[in-house]
Design a protein around this motif. Structure first.
Motif, short mmCIF file in Angstrom:
data_model
loop_
_atom_site.label_atom_id
_atom_site.label_comp_id
_atom_site.label_asym_id
_atom_site.label_seq_id
_atom_site.Cartn_x
_atom_site.Cartn_y
_atom_site.Cartn_z
N ARG A 378 0.84 -1.20 0.00
CA ARG A 378 0.00 0.00 0.00
C ARG A 378 0.88 1.26 0.00
O ARG A 378 1.85 1.36 0.74
N ARG A 380 0.49 5.74 -1.60
CA ARG A 380 -0.48 6.77 -1.96
C ARG A 380 0.04 7.54 -3.16
O ARG A 380 1.24 7.59 -3.43
N ASP A 471 -5.14 6.24 -1.86
CA ASP A 471 -4.35 5.02 -1.69
C ASP A 471 -4.37 4.17 -2.96
O ASP A 471 -5.34 4.17 -3.72
N TYR A 472 -3.28 3.44 -3.19
CA TYR A 472 -3.22 2.46 -4.26
C TYR A 472 -2.20 1.40 -3.87
O TYR A 472 -1.47 1.56 -2.88
N ASP A 473 -2.12 0.32 -4.62
CA ASP A 473 -1.18 -0.77 -4.34
C ASP A 473 -0.20 -0.91 -5.49
O ASP A 473 -0.61 -0.90 -6.66
#
Length: 797
Positions: A378, A380, A471-473
């Motif tokens: 995780r 951002r 948020d992103y992965d």
């Protein structure tokens, strides 16, 4: 220039003029009253101020570049001497060497006083050292060398320590005792050093200590041997190999120099050869060379035998990229090397002049990687901006108000002070002048401060842009890289007219954590990308040459030389080498996969696999009676998988092999099933009818039909617009069959059939297009099976 700038400049000029006048008056008053120059608060002169955390700072500078009138470096030195602060006095002399050199006569009395102080401190130590050195007797037996060495070291320490005070480095202030100590010490060491050649010749060199480590004075071993030719050779003339090894341990390179060290290494090899019966074959010479290396001699010549190393290449294998990385031969033996074509390998000048020829031929060099685990990390990323009031702008407004109040107060105070002086008949004119000057300075400073605050407000934005994050992965993939190289090598013994050949496999492995899909607008992108390896790092490792030590080949030959055969004619040997090379070429042709597919057959046995998380279904099929193949994204990081066979029997199995890049996994199943036949042809025609079997949208054991639309190589980056559910990563391109047979979630991991043979594993489809689906090519499946199940064999069509 606007009005504000003009006022600011006017007040700044007045402030500077008034400040200079005021400081000059203060300095004059200070000089008239005999004050010392100002010092930092809380710091004793020459002392150090503690840091905020209590740790000591480096010593503060003693001297100053600016002094009040009638006060200079000499006066400062006199002040320090008067206070008995000789440590700071010496530091002052060091800091102001140029000044005291230019004003020597002027400062001579106080310099003599400083010198007398330090000479008094040093007198006892210098006198004791002088007495000790004068009492040393030479020549002396070796039992006295340690005491002599210690006494001379102590005397040198006293001599060197004497000159630490700056003032004593001047010959004019040097004490007679210090001068005499230096003369006596130099004479005594010279006398001992003169006897070094004689003492070296008589020294027991094969004991536990070396001569240079215990001799009373320090010597340059290399210079000693250059100035006394034959000294080293005489010491080793009758030495046995074990004694020379002991000598080598007692006399390292830094003690005797390169030339002498090399001579010792050659003497060691000669002693070993003599003790082995004087043989000059490869085994004896290499044994002597190895013993010399173990004794610390990395660069010694092979005496009595000459080895040539010849590397040959295959243009065909290079052209077809069967050799994916080069072979780097670490020539760790002192031999001549050459690269040549096969026809020239036995006839070039290097080979013709050698006793032994080592021919090195890379038959195959391949790199592969398996991606065994994918981890979502995780982070951002910036998705936009928003405006908000700038608190610095509000603060600047408040500062302007405070500056205005301060200027008004200063003006009012000046008015009141001027009235007080003018109405007081007893007030001193000088005091009135100083008061007026001080008031003008204060008012000018306040006005200047107001202008600064106004300028600050003009340069401060009223609003600031604040980034908006989401948020992103990104992915971190565990990757296992393997490099395999097969080498055919030949050792030709020209003396005994024999040759030996063998094959050497070199395997190199390395694990990587490769980072993928870090967003460009991630504020921590550099840190995230550097938290693991990059695709470029893996590629560079795969392309880098793999090294084989020449000594390994030779050692293997020596261990197996009984298998050597009589050396045939050069023509016959060339033909044999060519035949060995053709074996590698034929194997390459067999394993080569054509990108134009071809018709062939099919077959089936499918299971339903219960996926983790939301409880969906995936597909799989038996490749052996107790092993099921499926997609990685079906089982992900599970250790065990539950499944149902076609006849309704339920079972489970343990996942034992995975590859994220190929999206494949293998499961060892408790129950037994019927294995498929894997297609092994080199071609499949486009338009060939194929069938996919699986469980689309939970409808178990469904069959869909279509054709092979294309054969494509690609990675996740090549299929943009709609990435698959398992988020394809980078790495080497994967070979896919593109099909129009309808597949849906639930088909993942199921077989794609051509007749009764499996030609692919259904893996993903585009949701933004109709029937645009992909299956992992059977050649990728076969390679995966061979790696994790070496016993698995694909039957020919």
């Amino acid at each position: 220039m606007d009005a504000a700038q003009f006022i600011s400049k006017k007040y700044a000029t007045r402030v500077r003029i008034l400040a200079i006048l005021l400081l000059g008056a203060l300095a004059l008053g200070a000089c008239q009253h005999g004050l010392k120059p100002p010092m930092a608060a809380g710091v004793a002169e020459g002392g150090t101020a503690p840091k905020a955390d209590g740790a000591p700072q480096p010593p503060a500078r003693v001297s100053r570049d600016f002094y009040p009138i009638f006060y200079d470096q000499k006066a400062h030195l006199e002040s320090l001497v008067k206070d008995g602060n000789f440590a700071d006095a010496d530091r002052l002399l060091e800091e102001q060497q140029d000044w005291f050199a230019a004003n020597r006569d002027k400062a001579l009395p106080v310099l003599e006083e400083v010198a007398a102080h330090f000479n008094g401190q040093k007198k006892a130590g210098i006198g004791e050292a002088l007495t000790q050195v004068e009492g040393l007797a030479w020549p002396a037996g070796r039992d006295r060398w340690t005491a002599l060495r210690k006494a001379l070291q102590d005397a040198r320490a006293q001599r060197d320590g004497y000159a630490k005070p700056m003032v004593l480095r001047d010959a004019a202030f040097k004490s007679p005792e210090a001068t005499k100590l230096e003369e006596v010490l130099e004479a005594k060491e010279g006398l001992i050093r003169k006897a070094a050649p004689e003492q070296f010749a008589a020294f027991p060199h094969f004991g536990e200590e070396g001569f240079f480590a215990v001799f009373p004075v320090k010597l340059d071993g290399g210079a000693l041997f250059r100035e006394n030719p034959g000294l080293l050779e005489k010491a080793l003339a009758a030495a046995k190999a074990a004694e020379v090894q002991k000598f080598a341990a007692n006399y390292p390179l830094e003690a005797i120099g390169i030339d002498a060290r090399k001579a010792v290494g050659e003497r060691l090899m000669a002693a070993i050869a003599k003790e082995s019966g004087g043989k000059q074959d490869l085994a004896s010479v290499l044994g002597a060379h190895r013993a010399a290396k173990q004794a610390g001699f990395d660069k010694v010549d092979l005496k009595g035998v000459k080895i040539a190393f010849v590397e040959v290449t295959s243009h065909t294998l290079l052209k077809h990229k069967q050799i994916e990385f080069s072979a780097s031969v670490d020539v760790d033996l002192p031999v001549e090397t050459a690269k040549a074509e096969l026809d020239d390998a036995l006839s070039n000048s290097t080979a013709q002049a050698a006793d032994y020829i080592v021919v090195f031929d890379v038959a195959m060099a391949k790199a592969s990687r398996r991606m065994t685990k994918s981890e979502a990390v995780r982070s951002r990323q910036v998705v936009g901006t928003e405006k908000e009031p700038n608190p610095e702008w509000d603060l600047a407004q408040m500062e302007i108000g405070a500056a205005r109040d301060d200027l008004s107060h200063t003006r009012f105070q000046n008015t009141m002070n001027n009235y007080s002086y003018s109405s007081n008949p007893y007030a001193s004119p000088g005091a009135g002048l100083i008061g007026a000057l001080g008031g003008m300075i204060a008012q000018g400073i306040a006005a200047n401060e107001l202008e600064k605050r106004k300028m600050k407000l003009l340069s401060t934005p009223r609003y600031i842009e604040k980034p908006v994050y989401a948020d992103y992965d990104y992915q971190k993939v565990q990757t296992k890289g393997t490099k395999t190289m097969t080498v055919n090598y030949y050792v030709i013994d020209r003396r005994n007219k024999t040759y030996f050949k063998d094959t050497l496999d070199v395997v190199e492995r390395r694990n990587f954590d490769v980072v993928y899909n870090v967003a460009d607008n991630d504020p921590d992108k550099d840190r995230n990308r550097s938290s693991g390896d990059t695709e470029a790092t893996v590629d560079e490792w795969e392309r880098a040459s793999s090294a084989v030590k020449l000594s390994q080949l030779v050692d293997h030959y020596l261990a197996n030389r009984k298998a050597a055969k009589p050396l045939p004619s050069h023509e016959a040997l060339r033909k044999e080498m060519l035949a060995d090379k053709n074996v590698a070429l034929a194997k390459h042709k067999e394993e080569r996969i054509e990108l134009r597919p071809k018709n062939d057959a099919r077959f089936d046995h499918v299971v339903a696999i219960y996926m983790p998380g939301k409880g969906g279904l995936g597909s799989g099929f038996f490749v052996t009676p107790d092993v099921v193949m499926t997609n990685y994204h079906v089982v992900k990081e599970m250790q065990f998988a539950e499944m149902k066979l076609y006849d309704g029997q339920e079972s489970f199995g343990k996942i034992f092999a995975k590859d994220v890049r190929l999206d494949l996994a293998l499961v060892k199943v408790q129950s037994r099933g019927k294995p498929v036949k894997l297609y092994s042809g080199s071609e499949i025609d486009l338009g060939t009818t194929v069938e996919a079997i699986g469980h689309p949208r939970g409808f178990e054991f469904s069959i869909t039909r279509g054709v092979v639309s294309a054969v494509r190589k690609g990675s996740g980056n090549d299929f943009k617009g709609n990435k698959p559910s398992h988020q394809m990563v980078g790495g080497k391109d994967v070979l896919y069959l593109q099909i129009d047979a309808p597949i849906s979630p639930g088909n993942s991991g199921g077989p794609l059939f051509l007749g009764d043979k499996v030609v692919g594993v259904n893996t993903w489809g585009r949701t933004d297009a109709q029937n645009l689906n992909f299956a992992v090519h059977y050649s990728e499946v076969a390679g995966f099976l061979r790696e994790y199940m070496p016993e698995y064999a694909v039957k020919a069509n």
